[in-house]
Motif scaffolding. Structure first.
Motif, mmCIF file in Angstrom:
data_model
loop_
_atom_site.group_PDB
_atom_site.id
_atom_site.type_symbol
_atom_site.label_atom_id
_atom_site.label_comp_id
_atom_site.label_asym_id
_atom_site.label_seq_id
_atom_site.Cartn_x
_atom_site.Cartn_y
_atom_site.Cartn_z
ATOM 1 N N TRP B 154 48.503 44.426 10.591
ATOM 2 C CA TRP B 154 49.039 45.078 11.461
ATOM 3 C C TRP B 154 48.365 46.198 11.578
ATOM 4 O O TRP B 154 47.807 46.686 13.398
ATOM 5 N N SER B 155 48.323 46.768 10.796
ATOM 6 C CA SER B 155 47.944 47.935 10.880
ATOM 7 C C SER B 155 45.827 48.186 11.547
ATOM 8 O O SER B 155 45.955 49.273 12.015
ATOM 9 N N MET B 156 45.654 47.243 10.801
ATOM 10 C CA MET B 156 44.028 47.197 11.048
ATOM 11 C C MET B 156 43.949 47.157 12.710
ATOM 12 O O MET B 156 43.237 47.504 13.458
ATOM 13 N N LEU B 157 44.841 46.292 13.035
ATOM 14 C CA LEU B 157 45.356 45.323 14.420
ATOM 15 C C LEU B 157 45.312 46.484 15.219
ATOM 16 O O LEU B 157 44.978 46.995 16.531
ATOM 17 N N VAL B 158 46.247 46.906 15.045
ATOM 18 C CA VAL B 158 46.366 48.420 16.029
ATOM 19 C C VAL B 158 45.485 49.550 15.751
ATOM 20 O O VAL B 158 45.458 49.724 17.086
ATOM 21 N N ALA B 159 44.809 49.891 14.360
ATOM 22 C CA ALA B 159 43.618 51.205 14.991
ATOM 23 C C ALA B 159 42.150 50.057 16.077
ATOM 24 O O ALA B 159 41.734 51.517 17.007
ATOM 25 N N TYR B 160 42.385 49.276 15.867
ATOM 26 C CA TYR B 160 41.281 48.370 16.489
ATOM 27 C C TYR B 160 41.520 48.421 17.969
ATOM 28 O O TYR B 160 40.562 48.908 18.470
ATOM 29 N N CYS B 161 42.454 47.813 18.199
ATOM 30 C CA CYS B 161 42.719 48.114 19.499
ATOM 31 C C CYS B 161 43.405 48.477 20.236
ATOM 32 O O CYS B 161 42.483 49.178 21.420
ATOM 33 N N PHE B 162 43.251 50.074 19.754
ATOM 34 C CA PHE B 162 44.166 51.062 20.448
ATOM 35 C C PHE B 162 42.271 51.348 20.909
ATOM 36 O O PHE B 162 41.777 52.339 21.872
ATOM 37 N N GLY B 163 41.220 51.580 19.956
ATOM 38 C CA GLY B 163 40.097 52.164 20.861
ATOM 39 C C GLY B 163 39.184 50.809 21.785
ATOM 40 O O GLY B 163 38.822 51.760 22.330
ATOM 41 N N MET B 164 39.535 49.246 21.546
ATOM 42 C CA MET B 164 39.076 48.979 22.871
ATOM 43 C C MET B 164 40.204 48.642 24.044
ATOM 44 O O MET B 164 39.148 48.262 24.567
ATOM 45 N N VAL B 165 41.311 49.998 24.420
ATOM 46 C CA VAL B 165 41.405 49.804 25.497
ATOM 47 C C VAL B 165 41.104 50.351 26.582
ATOM 48 O O VAL B 165 40.608 49.875 27.341
ATOM 49 N N GLY B 166 40.231 50.924 25.936
ATOM 50 C CA GLY B 166 39.491 52.360 26.790
ATOM 51 C C GLY B 166 38.398 51.183 28.030
ATOM 52 O O GLY B 166 38.185 51.259 29.025
ATOM 53 N N TYR B 167 37.777 50.064 26.991
ATOM 54 C CA TYR B 167 36.444 49.414 27.649
ATOM 55 C C TYR B 167 37.194 48.460 28.567
ATOM 56 O O TYR B 167 36.880 48.781 29.710
ATOM 57 N N HIS B 168 38.363 47.838 28.179
ATOM 58 C CA HIS B 168 38.921 47.070 29.215
ATOM 59 C C HIS B 168 38.980 47.298 30.168
ATOM 60 O O HIS B 168 39.878 47.073 31.229
ATOM 61 N N MET B 169 40.550 48.749 30.187
ATOM 62 C CA MET B 169 40.507 49.489 31.464
ATOM 63 C C MET B 169 39.399 49.659 32.242
ATOM 64 O O MET B 169 39.952 49.413 33.226
ATOM 65 N N LEU B 170 38.022 50.170 31.758
ATOM 66 C CA LEU B 170 37.515 50.777 32.929
ATOM 67 C C LEU B 170 36.688 49.609 33.190
ATOM 68 O O LEU B 170 36.779 49.272 35.364
ATOM 69 N N ILE B 171 37.081 48.329 33.313
ATOM 70 C CA ILE B 171 36.805 46.886 33.562
ATOM 71 C C ILE B 171 37.378 46.750 34.630
ATOM 72 O O ILE B 171 37.136 46.199 36.009
ATOM 73 N N PHE B 172 38.846 46.270 34.461
ATOM 74 C CA PHE B 172 40.311 46.616 35.394
ATOM 75 C C PHE B 172 39.804 47.490 36.304
ATOM 76 O O PHE B 172 40.557 46.694 37.815
ATOM 77 N N MET B 173 39.642 48.558 35.982
ATOM 78 C CA MET B 173 39.493 49.487 37.071
ATOM 79 C C MET B 173 39.063 49.412 38.092
ATOM 80 O O MET B 173 38.804 49.776 39.412
ATOM 81 N N ALA B 174 37.454 49.707 37.804
ATOM 82 C CA ALA B 174 36.175 48.650 38.877
ATOM 83 C C ALA B 174 36.407 47.415 39.443
ATOM 84 O O ALA B 174 36.315 48.114 40.985
ATOM 85 N N SER B 175 36.854 46.926 38.918
ATOM 86 C CA SER B 175 37.410 45.495 39.973
ATOM 87 C C SER B 175 38.503 45.760 41.286
ATOM 88 O O SER B 175 38.634 45.596 41.802
ATOM 89 N N ILE B 176 39.502 46.885 40.471
ATOM 90 C CA ILE B 176 40.612 46.894 41.184
ATOM 91 C C ILE B 176 40.436 48.317 42.698
ATOM 92 O O ILE B 176 40.495 47.530 43.273
ATOM 93 N N GLU B 177 39.297 48.942 42.043
ATOM 94 C CA GLU B 177 38.328 49.279 42.979
ATOM 95 C C GLU B 177 38.249 49.125 44.391
ATOM 96 O O GLU B 177 37.608 49.290 45.355
ATOM 97 N N GLN B 178 37.751 48.040 43.596
ATOM 98 C CA GLN B 178 37.331 47.354 44.899
ATOM 99 C C GLN B 178 37.474 46.466 46.137
ATOM 100 O O GLN B 178 37.074 45.654 46.893
ATOM 101 N N ILE B 179 38.874 45.883 45.815
ATOM 102 C CA ILE B 179 39.830 45.507 46.635
ATOM 103 C C ILE B 179 39.876 46.589 47.529
ATOM 104 O O ILE B 179 40.553 47.560 47.793
ATOM 105 N N PRO B 180 40.079 45.658 48.683
ATOM 106 C CA PRO B 180 40.016 46.077 49.982
ATOM 107 C C PRO B 180 41.088 46.670 50.118
ATOM 108 O O PRO B 180 42.434 46.092 49.903
#
Lengths: 286, 296
Positions: B154-180
């Protein structure tokens, strides 16, 4: 009216307080994480283990860096990585840009098939391709060969880069080519002199991206470069960390960590907007 | 000109993607000891490699681990990433700054990030978590061995996921910005609250984006390797082993354990299984999330 807008704005900001708290906490944690390594890299091993490391009671220990650079061979790994990334990043563009241009502009049999193949490469895991490659390479006695590593870095990043540049070429108007054709420019000349410079923003973004990918690449490098002489920074760093656990040179170890992440970190500080646009442009179409 | 411009890229593709994928698939049906063995020494083994893998305890453990990473880690990452993306596109100040810091871990070498987590955050005598819990007076929590056997995964998973959030956040943000903007504004005027606007307007628009995120998350999970090696550098351990670590062990044989038998056929079978997982994720998200009505 103006007052109303402002109160709405206040309302929004108030509603966002929980978001602010969480995001600021997250960002602060990131700063602490990176800040700590930088502090640790300037401290002695004893100070790192004590609670009052941030006091720098014995001053800044820049000799950690000198020691890591010289005796721990960081300089060697660093120079290897500089060579690998520089050569592969430029070759990737020279291979991908023409391919992307042809795929975006010309209608011919198999165009769509090739585009789909290239897109599918983005989903092929390294584990699927590493074994036959290693078999081939070891039969040709090319393991631990710098040029082989560079070839692998190039070939592994060509599909992504082609895919990425395809969208840029598609967005360019065909009037450029028509004008060039009327003025008597050959198709090749049109590409190199007119179209290639026009996609420069895309080329810069994707190159920064490739740089970061190749600089941090670990799995392939670990398998194909197991001699100290040819190791890039990621593999070198892993081995140093394992070794320094036993030698107890923690200051030197953290100095190596800082040296290794500094290039991509600095690049990111200056080009973060471009990189972020690259992430979203590359992923949304995929 | 088409041929001249396309050939180098195609050569790269065929040599490094097409040929190895096909050969790995074929190899997975044969008994092969070393990857460099010539084809003449291969012996047809049918589905034997696959059967053997699923009877191997450590491989089953590895599959369980990536299932946990995919499901638990994935759910966590997506929730946090979506929350950050919605907050940041909702009129927060300093968006560019926050966004770039949250993405930062993706740019730094995983080895460097992992070292920071293991040696600083999780250290039980001077680490970050130790200090935080100690200053809150939670003596017991502050003495937790985060990288001890019980919590290692679980410690490994938290450390791994901490780094991954940014990537998926950027993809979400780009899509949200395209919603009229009209939709959310209209809903706002009609009296929909923030939660309603999120669930009835933002989320339906993000279907295509969820597909991208889920497929990418699957690709990353299948390639899970470095973090497992960082958290158990010497030997494979049940807590951190992923299929790729096991493959590395049986094909390339890490120096630490001479006990493992080399088996490249089984290694190839692992590769094929991973590939199938990616294809399944891709097909499943295509079925569930029809992307034809909203092209974002």
């Amino acid at each position: 009216m103006k007052k109303q807008v402002r109160s709405l704005e206040h309302h929004t900001q108030a509603r966002l307080i929980p978001s602010y708290i969480l995001i600021i906490g997250w960002v602060a944690f990131t700063f602490i994480l990176i800040g700590w390594v930088i502090f640790a890299s300037l401290s002695t091993s004893q100070e790192i283990f004590s609670d009052h490391m941030f006091g720098f009671e014995s001053g800044f220990h820049f000799e950690n860096y000198a020691r890591a650079w010289k005796t721990q061979k960081v300089s060697l790994y660093f120079m290897n990585s500089v060579l690998y990334t520089a050569v592969s990043c430029s070759m990737i563009i020279l291979i991908s840009a023409p391919a992307a241009y042809v795929l975006s502009r010309f209608r011919f049999k198999g165009n769509l098939v090739i585009q789909n193949l290239i897109a599918s490469a983005l989903g092929i895991p390294a584990i699927m391709i590493v074994m036959p490659l290693f078999g081939l390479v070891s039969r040709m006695r090319l393991t631990n060969n710098r040029w082989l590593l560079i070839f692998l870095y190039i070939a592994m990043n060509v599909p992504f880069t082609t895919f990425f540049l395809l969208a840029f070429f598609k967005s360019l108007s065909t009037t450029y080519e028509e004008a060039a054709y009327i003025d008597g420019c050959s198709p090749m000349g049109t590409f190199w002199r007119i179209m290639f410079p026009l996609v420069q923003p895309g080329i810069i973004t994707v190159t920064v991206f490739n740089f970061i990918t190749i600089w941090n690449e670990y799995f392939m490098s670990m398998i194909f470069a197991n001699k100290t002489q040819v190791r890039p920074v990621s593999v070198g760093l892993f081995n140093m960390i394992q070794a320094m656990r036993y030698t107890g040179d923690w200051g030197g170890m953290f100095a190596s960590v800082v040296i290794v992440f500094m290039p991509t970190f600095l690049l990111y500080i200056f080009l973060s907007e471009q990189i972020i646009q690259g992430v979203t442009a590359g992923a949304i179409k995929g | 000109m088409i041929i001249v411009f396309l050939t180098p890229a195609l050569i790269c593709y065929v040599l490094v993607f097409l040929y190895p994928s096909i050969r790995t698939t074929i190899m997975s049906f044969f008994a092969v000891e070393s990857v460099s063995d010539p084809v003449s020494t291969w012996q047809f083994h049918g589905l034997g490699n696959y059967a053997k893998l699923f009877h191997t305890a450590i491989f089953r453990q590895a599959m369980r681990n990536i299932a946990n990473i995919w499901l638990v880690g994935g759910a966590g990452v997506m929730v946090v990433a979506l929350f950050f993306a919605v907050s940041l596109t909702n009129g927060m100040k300093g968006v560019r700054f926050f966004r770039s810091i949250i993405y930062l871990p993706n740019v730094v070498s995983a080895i460097a990030m992992g070292t920071m987590w293991i040696n600083y955050v999780y250290n039980s005598s001077y680490g970050f978590l130790h200090n935080v819990f100690a200053s809150l007076g939670l003596q017991k929590l502050s003495e937790t061995l985060w990288t001890g056997p019980g919590l290692l995964f679980w410690s490994m998973l938290v450390a791994y996921c901490f780094g991954m959030v940014g990537y998926h956040m950027l993809i979400f943000m780009a899509s949200i910005e395209q919603i009229p903007k009209d939709y959310t504004e209209a809903a706002h005027i009609e009296g929909a609250n923030a939660l309603q606007r999120f669930f009835f307007i933002t989320l339906p628009f993000l279907r295509g984006c969820f597909r991208t995120n889920i497929v990418m998350w699957t690709v990353f999970t299948v390639g899970f390797f470095v973090w497992g090696q960082l958290f158990s550098p010497v030997n494979l351990s049940n807590a951190t082993v992923a299929p790729m670590n096991y493959m590395y062990e049986i094909v390339f044989g890490s120096s630490a354990s001479t006990a493992t038998v080399r088996d490249s056929g089984a290694g190839a079978a692992i590769g094929v299984i991973m590939m199938i997982i990616v294809i399944m994720a891709f097909a499943a998200t295509n079925l569930i999330v029809k992307n034809d009505d909203v092209e974002l």
